[in-house]
Scaffold this active site. Structure first.
Site, PDB file in Angstrom:
ATOM      1  N   HIS A 126       0.872  -1.181   0.000  1.00  0.00           N
ATOM      2  CA  HIS A 126       0.000   0.000   0.000  1.00  0.00           C
ATOM      3  C   HIS A 126       0.911   1.234   0.000  1.00  0.00           C
ATOM      4  O   HIS A 126       2.019   1.189   0.539  1.00  0.00           O
ATOM      5  CB  HIS A 126      -0.842  -0.050   1.280  1.00  0.00           C
ATOM      6  CG  HIS A 126      -1.902   0.998   1.394  1.00  0.00           C
ATOM      7  ND1 HIS A 126      -1.647   2.269   1.862  1.00  0.00           N
ATOM      8  CD2 HIS A 126      -3.226   0.964   1.117  1.00  0.00           C
ATOM      9  CE1 HIS A 126      -2.782   2.958   1.877  1.00  0.00           C
ATOM     10  NE2 HIS A 126      -3.748   2.194   1.428  1.00  0.00           N
ATOM     11  N   LYS A 229     -10.463  -1.125  10.358  1.00  0.00           N
ATOM     12  CA  LYS A 229     -10.596  -2.253   9.417  1.00  0.00           C
ATOM     13  C   LYS A 229     -10.948  -3.540  10.157  1.00  0.00           C
ATOM     14  O   LYS A 229     -11.196  -4.563   9.543  1.00  0.00           O
ATOM     15  CB  LYS A 229      -9.290  -2.451   8.640  1.00  0.00           C
ATOM     16  CG  LYS A 229      -8.981  -1.286   7.704  1.00  0.00           C
ATOM     17  CD  LYS A 229      -7.839  -1.640   6.800  1.00  0.00           C
ATOM     18  CE  LYS A 229      -7.189  -0.425   6.179  1.00  0.00           C
ATOM     19  NZ  LYS A 229      -7.996   0.183   5.107  1.00  0.00           N
ATOM     20  N   CYS A 367      -4.879   2.320  -3.671  1.00  0.00           N
ATOM     21  CA  CYS A 367      -3.654   2.889  -3.069  1.00  0.00           C
ATOM     22  C   CYS A 367      -2.483   1.913  -3.185  1.00  0.00           C
ATOM     23  O   CYS A 367      -1.646   1.832  -2.272  1.00  0.00           O
ATOM     24  CB  CYS A 367      -3.865   3.295  -1.617  1.00  0.00           C
ATOM     25  SG  CYS A 367      -5.128   4.537  -1.424  1.00  0.00           S
TER      26      CYS A 367
HETATM   27  N1  7TS Z   1      -1.788  -0.813   4.609  1.00  0.00           N
HETATM   28  C1  7TS Z   1      -2.669  -1.577   3.945  1.00  0.00           C
HETATM   29  C2  7TS Z   1      -2.274  -2.943   3.486  1.00  0.00           C
HETATM   30  C3  7TS Z   1      -3.947  -1.068   3.700  1.00  0.00           C
HETATM   31  O1  7TS Z   1      -4.829  -1.822   3.050  1.00  0.00           O
HETATM   32  C4  7TS Z   1      -4.289   0.240   4.148  1.00  0.00           C
HETATM   33  C5  7TS Z   1      -5.621   0.857   3.842  1.00  0.00           C
HETATM   34  C6  7TS Z   1      -3.335   0.963   4.860  1.00  0.00           C
HETATM   35  C7  7TS Z   1      -2.095   0.405   5.059  1.00  0.00           C
HETATM   36  C8  7TS Z   1      -3.617   2.297   5.432  1.00  0.00           C
HETATM   37  O2  7TS Z   1      -4.469   2.179   6.518  1.00  0.00           O
HETATM   38  P1  7TS Z   1      -5.020   3.471   7.261  1.00  0.00           P
HETATM   39  O3  7TS Z   1      -6.032   2.926   8.212  1.00  0.00           O
HETATM   40  O4  7TS Z   1      -3.885   4.126   7.928  1.00  0.00           O
HETATM   41  O5  7TS Z   1      -5.637   4.337   6.197  1.00  0.00           O
HETATM   42  N2  7TS Z   1      -6.275   0.307   2.734  1.00  0.00           N
HETATM   43  C9  7TS Z   1      -7.400   0.775   2.134  1.00  0.00           C
HETATM   44  C10 7TS Z   1      -8.052   0.097   1.126  1.00  0.00           C
HETATM   45  O6  7TS Z   1      -7.710  -0.984   0.670  1.00  0.00           O
HETATM   46  N3  7TS Z   1      -9.127   0.812   0.737  1.00  0.00           N
HETATM   47  O7  7TS Z   1      -9.181   1.936   1.478  1.00  0.00           O
HETATM   48  C11 7TS Z   1      -8.108   1.932   2.348  1.00  0.00           C
END
Ligand code: 7TS
Length: 409
Positions: A126, A229, A367
């Protein structure tokens, strides 16, 4: 009922939002990779906190503040147990995975890396596990090396063995890919990192909602997760890090709560983990996250994983039967995510038509633009599962794709 089977109706009934109708149809929520829905016990915990328990933590001698502190520190202990960390000193509350990785980059990275040192990431990261390292590359002259994946969306351990050297200081990898569903062989990757003395950071944003994570068993140095999540609130997450590393790392932000004493000449920092929690924390968020962890544990993490594995294989089988659908990401070891494209249709058009049938899926680069570049697609449609999805949801997904096909092709 068989003790190994998930009581679906009982689980689903705990999510009030799933009663909604979207565009006249019962909502089918399949965007859990972006964020999960919240069970009543998480909503109630947060509401009760603001109605009956709210005060700032670590400050007041009065009862309300002491009780809020107990709840907040209790959430830290719940997080410790959830990840099986050795000590609550190793649990730092942050905003989410993004902040956790930035904390490691800016605190550990700046203190321990030098020009020419190497950070290795996989091709399936990501952006939040790419860009912080690029910032260090541009500011400090470190090298960023990419471990490529094959066309199923898997990394090769031998390729990693060939890549690491005494210049490698950090391996920063996702536990589970949000765009492909691939679950990486973290334990084996840790061993390879160790063979050259490198540290290892694991992005657990997608893994923690779906499986048991034991940081001592993985033996990683850093592990990041996002509460939202995994059935918890937004704005809260955890950075796990080994105590000795945190002890040696400089603070990430300065402010209240992270100090022991301040004069204009000199500041002494607070003990772990408070050294990394400047300012009033997200108290309600931490307590809500602990409720979400208890929710998952009450169902059983192995049971969640087994149930979602069943959903994944059913969805994969059904989607493969649709003419023109191509699944992107066919790793042998996958979690509850299916990314796909429909020949001749743009993913956004497909997802927009599916929304008219009440189906929430994500159409984007997720992303993870390098993943899209690898598969030479601009975007995919992604269905990502939670514990409240079932085969009916997948049947509705499949019917909506068939219907959209008629309109688009
Ligand atoms: N790493 C992974 C593997 C992710 O899927 C995401 C968010 C993040 C980091 C970042 O997480 P955050 O909570 O700090 O934003 N992924 C996604 C997605 O797949 N669709 O929207 C956000």
């Amino acid at each position: 009922m068989d003790g190994s089977v998930l009581d679906f109706a009982q689980v689903r009934a705990q999510f009030p939002i799933l009663q909604l109708r979207e565009n006249g149809q019962p909502l089918v929520y399949l965007d859990n990779g972006a964020t999960s829905q919240k069970p009543q016990m998480v909503i109630d915990t947060i509401e009760r906190y603001y109605r009956e328990q709210n005060a700032n933590v670590h400050r007041g001698v009065y009862g309300l503040s002491e009780r809020a502190t107990e709840l907040y520190e209790g959430a830290r202990e719940t997080s410790r147990q959830f990840l099986n960390a050795r000590s609550t000193k190793e649990i730092v509350f942050v905003r989410g995975t993004t902040e956790a990785i930035n904390l490691v980059a800016h605190s550990w990275g700046r203190a321990n890396l030098q020009a020419g040192d190497e950070v290795i990431v996989t091709e399936m990261e990501h952006h939040s596990n790419i860009v912080p390292w690029q910032l260090l590359r541009d500011q400090m002259g470190i090298r960023l090396t990419v471990l490529r994946m094959n066309n199923r969306g898997e990394v090769c351990l031998n390729a990693l063995k060939g890549l690491v050297s005494e210049k490698t200081k950090l391996l920063a990898i996702t536990h589970m890919s949000n765009a492909l569903g691939t679950i990486n062989p973290v334990k084996e990757m840790v061993e390879i990192a160790r063979s050259v003395g490198a540290k290892i950071l694991v992005d657990g944003a997608q893994a923690t909602p779906h499986m048991r994570v034991d940081v001592q068993d993985l033996d990683c140095d850093f592990y990041a997760l996002s509460g939202h999540k995994m059935y918890g609130p937004t704005g809260i997450g955890v950075l796990y890090a080994k105590e000795a590393l945190l002890e040696a790392m400089p603070p990430y932000q300065g402010g209240g709560d992270m100090i022991y004493s301040v004069t204009f000449e000199k500041t002494e920092y607070n003990v772990l983990p408070y050294k990394f929690e400047a300012g009033t924390p997200n108290i309600a968020g931490a307590i809500g996250l602990a409720a979400a962890m208890r929710f998952m544990v009450s169902i059983g993490l192995e049971r969640i994983a087994a149930y979602e594995a069943g959903l994944l294989s059913y969805a994969t089988e059904r989607l493969k039967q649709i003419d023109g659908v191509r699944i992107i990401g066919e790793a042998e070891h996958k979690g509850g995510v299916v990314s796909f494209i429909l020949d001749g249709a743009h993913p956004h058009d497909l997802a927009t038509l599916m929304d008219q049938d009440g189906i929430a899926v994500r159409a984007s680069h997720h992303c993870a633009m390098p993943v899209m570049q690898h598969f030479n697609v601009p975007a995919t449609v992604r269905a990502s599962f939670g514990v409240y999805n079932n085969r009916d949801d997948i049947d509705r997904l499949v019917a909506a794709i068939e219907e959209a096909k008629e309109m688009l092709l």
